[in-house]
Design a protein around this motif. Structure first.
Motif, PDB file in Angstrom:
ATOM      1  N   ARG A   1      24.940   2.924 100.298  1.00 27.49           N
ATOM      2  CA  ARG A   1      25.972   2.910  99.256  1.00 27.49           C
ATOM      3  C   ARG A   1      26.733   4.234  99.287  1.00 27.49           C
ATOM      4  NH1 ARG A   1      25.532  -1.494  96.209  1.00 27.49           N
ATOM      5  NH2 ARG A   1      23.502  -2.390  95.655  1.00 27.49           N
TER       6      ARG A   1
ATOM      7  N   GLU B   1      18.859  -0.748  95.285  1.00 34.33           N
ATOM      8  CA  GLU B   1      18.792  -1.450  94.011  1.00 34.33           C
ATOM      9  C   GLU B   1      20.087  -2.223  93.777  1.00 34.33           C
ATOM     10  OE1 GLU B   1      18.038  -0.479  89.257  1.00 34.33           O
ATOM     11  OE2 GLU B   1      17.945   1.112  90.762  1.00 34.33           O
ATOM     12  N   GLY B   2      19.926  -3.460  93.315  1.00 37.19           N
ATOM     13  CA  GLY B   2      21.090  -4.285  93.019  1.00 37.19           C
ATOM     14  C   GLY B   2      21.646  -5.050  94.199  1.00 37.19           C
ATOM     15  N   PHE B   3      21.001  -4.925  95.371  1.00 35.49           N
ATOM     16  CA  PHE B   3      21.476  -5.653  96.550  1.00 35.49           C
ATOM     17  C   PHE B   3      20.578  -6.856  96.778  1.00 35.49           C
ATOM     18  CE2 PHE B   3      21.991  -6.406 101.156  1.00 35.49           C
ATOM     19  CZ  PHE B   3      23.366  -6.541 101.201  1.00 35.49           C
TER      20      PHE B   3
ATOM     21  N   ALA C   1      26.882   0.099  93.667  1.00 38.36           N
ATOM     22  CA  ALA C   1      26.048  -0.864  92.953  1.00 38.36           C
ATOM     23  C   ALA C   1      26.883  -1.576  91.898  1.00 38.36           C
ATOM     24  CB  ALA C   1      24.867  -0.156  92.307  1.00 38.36           C
TER      25      ALA C   1
END
Length: 472
Positions: free
Chosen positions: A21, A109-111, A76
């Motif tokens: 990211r 996180e969030g993927f 994210a």
């Protein structure tokens, strides 16, 4: 199938793929192993790698070979953020990485790794029946947190639907569609029965016969039943293998893609393929019905102004022979309705009005039950298979009621074409506990990650993931 989805052998050597990211001070780079870490960070900076969505940076090892890759997945998502513009972002990596096995070694996180892996499988598709192309090169080792066999089953259903739609009518007429259905039945232990030609008249399928009798191959009704016990799920798919428009002939520009007019049949067969591969058919009574016809022109073609009597006994005035899909579906729905299934779903490339309203990527569906509709729409949203509910708007019922018959297959005026078509079909599905109609496009007009130009599945994964909630 032209190609088959598969993951790489998890025990095989695989190159590392880092998902990155962007950060406030540059990309949020991981700690790289020694064989690429000595130069990896500097190399990424020199390449201008920032971690923006879809950005790829190959990393050399100290020996000069490819030592791994960085792939940008963007920031994210914020809570409640709108869907990303690209459904299967990681498919860009699958299509661009060099030939090798690849293993994702980060999990930001969030993927959603499940959707990412599914998109990678979708990117493997090649339609090479007539022209050999490059085989998919980069293979993914299925992430440990992902149910690989489930994704392969979904991709196999998608690939089947794509293959059927992509095949031109010269090799995908009603008889060929029957052969594809028989092949599916054989693979999964289903029973299949076929009513063809003039037997359709004898067994009371007059509208299927009327629409298809002018075709080069006789019209037919395909009826597949899968072994299982439980709630009744019946899928009905429009199988118009080519649509000239009949005597209301289409202009050439509108006829060019009409090999895809059996997209509804392709999608219900693809969904059945997935359900069978997952072993879900044993817990339900799955039936698949496909009226397979060509809408062609000859001395025997049905005519504008004809009044047809349907299997259900309702009479239908034909005001446009190019509105034939609802006619053949009506007879098949009436047969399905005899058994009062718990869930009856029709899928069809039915109206241009649906595409004008929502475009090629967002198929509308119609359902009277708010709970069922919510389950489907939520499942589509959560599984990268977007759909959108339109209403069975009852004040428009008068638009499908002509002066000389019970129903009109093509109301004049052009208003609300997708809704009036859905209302027409609902007249033939009154005994099912729940009826849902999907007006799909079945075609990807331009290439996108994991979705090459050509035949496309729509609504299959939304239905698959909503079934447990709908059928209980």
């Amino acid at each position: 199938m032209s190609s088959f989805p598969e993951f790489a052998d998890p025990s095989a050597d695989a190159l590392p793929l880092w998902l990155v990211r962007p950060g406030e001070n540059g990309p949020d780079l991981p700690t790289l192993p020694a064989k690429v870490g000595l130069i990896g960070n500097a190399w990424a900076a020199a390449q201008g790698f920032t971690g923006r969505a879809g950005q790829l940076c190959l990393l050399p090892s100290v020996s000069g070979a490819v030592g791994g890759a960085l792939f940008g997945i963007g920031p994210a998502p914020a809570p409640g953020e709108r869907p990303a513009r690209e459904r299967f972002l990681l498919a860009r990596a699958a299509e661009a990485l060099p030939k090798a096995n690849w293993r994702i070694v980060t999990n930001p996180e969030g993927f959603d790794l499940t959707q990412a892996a599914l998109g990678w499988l979708f990117a493997q598709y090649r339609f090479d029946r007539y022209k050999k192309g490059d085989a998919p090169m980069a293979r993914l080792v299925c992430p440990e947190s992902v149910d690989g066999p489930r994704l392969v089953a979904m991709a196999a259903g998608e690939f089947l639907a794509r293959d059927l739609i992509n095949t031109p009518a010269s090799d995908m007429g009603p008889a060929d569609l029957e052969a594809a259905a028989r092949d599916l039945a054989t693979r999964h232990g289903a029973q299949i029965s076929v009513i063809a030609g003039d037997d359709l008249i004898a067994q009371n399928f007059p509208m299927i016969h009327a629409v298809g009798r002018a075709g080069a191959q006789p019209p037919r009704l395909l009826d597949l039943r899968f072994p299982g016990e439980g709630p009744k799920l019946t899928l009905v798919g429009k199988g118009v293998c080519f649509d000239t428009g009949g005597l209301d002939i289409k202009p050439p520009a509108s006829m060019g893609l009409m090999k895809k007019d059996m997209g509804g049949a392709a999608n219900v067969l693809g969904l059945a393929e997935t359900l069978a591969r997952l072993g879900l058919t044993s817990g339900m009574q799955l039936r698949v019905l496909i009226p397979a016809v060509e809408n062609a022109i000859s001395a025997s073609a049905f005519r504008p102004g004809d009044v047809l009597t349907s299997r259900k006994g309702l009479t239908v005035e034909v005001n446009n022979t190019d509105a034939e899909g609802r006619l053949v579906l009506a007879d098949a729905l009436a047969l399905a309705d005899d058994e009062a299934p718990d869930l009856l779903i029709s899928m069809a490339t039915l109206t241009g009005a649906a595409r004008v309203a929502l475009g090629p990527e967002l198929p509308p569906f119609f359902c009277d039950d708010d709970g069922v509709a919510a389950s489907l729409q939520n499942a589509g949203r959560d599984n990268a298979d977007p759909i959108w509910r339109l209403p069975f708007w009852e004040p428009y019922e008068t638009m499908i009621e002509p002066a000389i018959a019970d129903l009109d297959n093509a109301p004049s005026g052009g208003f609300a074409g997708a809704i009036t078509a859905a209302l027409f079909l609902r007249r033939f599905s009154e005994s099912a506990r729940h009826y849902v109609h999907f007006d799909i496009y079945g075609w990807q007009p331009s290439a996108a990650p994991g979705r090459p130009k050509g035949g496309a599945g729509q609504g299959m994964r939304a239905i698959l993931h909503a079934l447990p909630e709908i059928l209980g």
